[in-house]
Design a protein around this motif. Structure first.
Motif, PDB file in Angstrom:
ATOM      1  N   LEU A 162       0.347  -5.798   2.869  1.00 22.06           N
ATOM      2  CA  LEU A 162      -0.801  -5.235   2.474  1.00 22.06           C
ATOM      3  C   LEU A 162      -2.032  -5.398   3.182  1.00 22.06           C
ATOM      4  O   LEU A 162      -2.934  -4.517   3.542  1.00 22.06           O
ATOM      5  N   LYS A 163      -2.191  -6.749   3.950  1.00 21.23           N
ATOM      6  CA  LYS A 163      -3.177  -6.980   4.678  1.00 21.23           C
ATOM      7  C   LYS A 163      -3.025  -6.381   5.886  1.00 21.23           C
ATOM      8  O   LYS A 163      -3.989  -5.999   6.629  1.00 21.23           O
ATOM      9  N   HIS A 164      -1.901  -6.072   6.523  1.00 24.15           N
ATOM     10  CA  HIS A 164      -1.734  -5.444   7.574  1.00 24.15           C
ATOM     11  C   HIS A 164      -1.985  -3.839   7.589  1.00 24.15           C
ATOM     12  O   HIS A 164      -2.631  -3.431   8.437  1.00 24.15           O
ATOM     13  N   HIS A 165      -1.531  -3.455   6.632  1.00 23.38           N
ATOM     14  CA  HIS A 165      -2.087  -2.009   6.343  1.00 23.38           C
ATOM     15  C   HIS A 165      -3.619  -1.765   6.196  1.00 23.38           C
ATOM     16  O   HIS A 165      -4.005  -0.874   6.754  1.00 23.38           O
ATOM     17  N   PHE A 166      -4.445  -2.749   5.650  1.00 20.22           N
ATOM     18  CA  PHE A 166      -5.745  -2.630   5.588  1.00 20.22           C
ATOM     19  C   PHE A 166      -6.469  -3.310   6.580  1.00 20.22           C
ATOM     20  O   PHE A 166      -7.879  -3.528   6.438  1.00 20.22           O
ATOM     21  N   ARG A 167      -5.949  -3.993   7.653  1.00 22.38           N
ATOM     22  CA  ARG A 167      -6.626  -4.853   8.738  1.00 22.38           C
ATOM     23  C   ARG A 167      -7.681  -4.068   9.444  1.00 22.38           C
ATOM     24  O   ARG A 167      -8.706  -4.742   9.744  1.00 22.38           O
ATOM     25  N   ARG A 168      -7.940  -2.926   9.299  1.00 24.36           N
ATOM     26  CA  ARG A 168      -8.895  -2.348  10.016  1.00 24.36           C
ATOM     27  C   ARG A 168      -9.862  -1.561   9.031  1.00 24.36           C
ATOM     28  O   ARG A 168     -10.998  -0.730   9.590  1.00 24.36           O
ATOM     29  N   SER A 218       7.635   9.040   1.602  1.00 20.32           N
ATOM     30  CA  SER A 218       6.915   7.709   1.500  1.00 20.32           C
ATOM     31  C   SER A 218       5.965   8.168   0.160  1.00 20.32           C
ATOM     32  O   SER A 218       5.837   9.024  -0.226  1.00 20.32           O
ATOM     33  N   TYR A 219       5.717   6.795  -0.537  1.00 19.08           N
ATOM     34  CA  TYR A 219       4.958   6.971  -1.806  1.00 19.08           C
ATOM     35  C   TYR A 219       3.926   6.064  -1.759  1.00 19.08           C
ATOM     36  O   TYR A 219       4.153   4.767  -1.400  1.00 19.08           O
ATOM     37  N   PRO A 220       2.567   6.302  -2.069  1.00 18.81           N
ATOM     38  CA  PRO A 220       1.573   5.539  -1.990  1.00 18.81           C
ATOM     39  C   PRO A 220       1.413   4.632  -3.165  1.00 18.81           C
ATOM     40  O   PRO A 220       1.419   5.276  -4.254  1.00 18.81           O
ATOM     41  N   GLY A 221       1.155   3.340  -2.931  1.00 18.68           N
ATOM     42  CA  GLY A 221       0.594   2.695  -3.867  1.00 18.68           C
ATOM     43  C   GLY A 221      -0.550   2.790  -4.290  1.00 18.68           C
ATOM     44  O   GLY A 221      -1.522   3.424  -3.889  1.00 18.68           O
ATOM     45  N   ALA A 223       0.909  -1.081  -0.011  1.00 14.47           N
ATOM     46  CA  ALA A 223      -0.171   0.217  -0.168  1.00 14.47           C
ATOM     47  C   ALA A 223       0.900   1.258   0.065  1.00 14.47           C
ATOM     48  O   ALA A 223       0.401   2.421  -0.506  1.00 14.47           O
ATOM     49  N   ALA A 224       2.034   1.192   0.436  1.00 13.62           N
ATOM     50  CA  ALA A 224       2.951   2.261   0.688  1.00 13.62           C
ATOM     51  C   ALA A 224       4.085   1.997   0.556  1.00 13.62           C
ATOM     52  O   ALA A 224       4.644   0.781   1.105  1.00 13.62           O
ATOM     53  N   TYR A 225       5.274   2.758   0.121  1.00 15.07           N
ATOM     54  CA  TYR A 225       6.603   2.503  -0.077  1.00 15.07           C
ATOM     55  C   TYR A 225       7.457   3.803   0.702  1.00 15.07           C
ATOM     56  O   TYR A 225       7.190   4.786   0.543  1.00 15.07           O
ATOM     57  N   ASP A 226       8.513   3.023   1.469  1.00 20.32           N
ATOM     58  CA  ASP A 226       9.320   3.867   2.129  1.00 20.32           C
ATOM     59  C   ASP A 226      10.541   4.419   1.320  1.00 20.32           C
ATOM     60  O   ASP A 226      11.341   3.604   0.681  1.00 20.32           O
ATOM     61  N   LEU A 227      10.635   5.576   0.964  1.00 27.60           N
ATOM     62  CA  LEU A 227      11.587   6.201   0.011  1.00 27.60           C
ATOM     63  C   LEU A 227      13.085   6.255   0.589  1.00 27.60           C
ATOM     64  O   LEU A 227      13.974   6.588  -0.122  1.00 27.60           O
TER      65      LEU A 227
END
Length: 278
Positions: free
Chosen positions: A126-132, A95-98, A46-50
């Motif tokens: 990805l699952k962790h990012h959208f878990r809620r 950070s860059y959003p996917g 979902a997001a990338y650490d630059l």
């Protein structure tokens, strides 16, 4: 391909082009109150650490989002996309959003997201990012098979993003096969296909094969940042099937601005045109 990790390429010029198009498509869907479905075949994270090792190894974001970030202002066509990037950051670009994060940022309460990712590490992130987030379903499965199994989706209006790595040449043919089958299940859906402009020119054959499917109403957007060379990506393409009304007029100022901001030599140019008419 399980060897591909988008972290090495996040925020590059192709991401800017692709995600500007994605934001324009989702903005169009949001003009109506009726909810929509968003499906993605190759979601990544979902997001990338630059500042991590992957991004710093290639520094591709320096030729993409970093050039926009330093601008005192961007034109209206790029503004909505730029807001999506800013909401992942503070004053500094870290950070860059996917595409999953961009779609979730623009989704409303009744909209639904179905994200396919086959790589075991990427899908866990990805699952962790959208878990809620109850709007989002993350699927650990082949993207083509997974999306096809959900068509037609509920809600029955929306968008499919097809964004493979194209690391193997068969991927171009697989995209055509997928579109042919998906369109039969969901002919009213919008399909957004990203492809890299590479010297082998396999993307040209893919576009011609898509034209020969008999499917109507296709819009093409391409950004060429430099002269083609013997190796390496020199541009980014998007083919939109069933584009919303007036999408070409929305995209043209944005890609024109990208040429000025992201060009790597004097040959840089952009094109937004009808590939197959209605």
């Amino acid at each position: 391909m399980l060897s591909y990790l988008h972290g090495f390429h996040a925020g590059n010029f192709a991401d800017v082009h692709k995600h500007h198009t994605l934001v324009a498509l989702l903005t169009s869907l949001n003009r109506k109150e009726k909810p929509w479905s968003y499906l993605e075949t190759h979601s990544g994270k979902a997001a990338y650490d630059l500042a991590d090792d992957q991004a710093l190894k290639t520094l591709e974001f320096k030729e993409g989002i970093a050039k926009l970030w330093t601008q005192p202002s961007v034109n209206e066509s790029l503004q909505a996309y730029f807001e999506c990037v800013k909401q992942c950051n503070g004053d500094e670009l870290l950070s860059y959003p996917g595409s999953p994060a961009i779609a979730a940022y623009m989704a409303r309460e009744a909209d639904k997201l179905h994200l396919m990712e086959l790589h075991p590490n990427e899908v866990n992130v990805l699952k962790h990012h959208f878990r809620r987030d109850p709007r989002v379903s993350v699927h650990h499965r082949d993207g083509y098979e997974g999306v096809l199994s959900l068509l037609p989706p509920k809600p029955n209006r929306g968008l499919v993003l097809i964004d493979p790595s194209y690391e193997v040449k068969e991927e171009y043919e697989q995209v055509v096969r997928f579109i042919t089958m998906a369109y039969k299940h969901w002919p009213i859906g919008t399909y957004a296909i990203w492809y890299p402009l590479l010297p082998a020119n396999r993307w040209r054959f893919m576009l011609e094969d898509l034209r020969r499917t008999g499917i109507r109403n296709m819009l093409l957007s391409e950004l060429h940042v430099k002269q083609p060379s013997e190796q390496g990506m020199y541009g980014s393409g998007m083919l939109i099937i069933n584009p919303p009304w007036n999408l070409d007029a929305v995209l043209k100022p944005g890609v024109s601005s990208m040429v000025d901001l992201l060009k790597q030599d004097a040959s840089a140019h952009a094109e937004v045109s009808v590939w197959v008419g209605e």
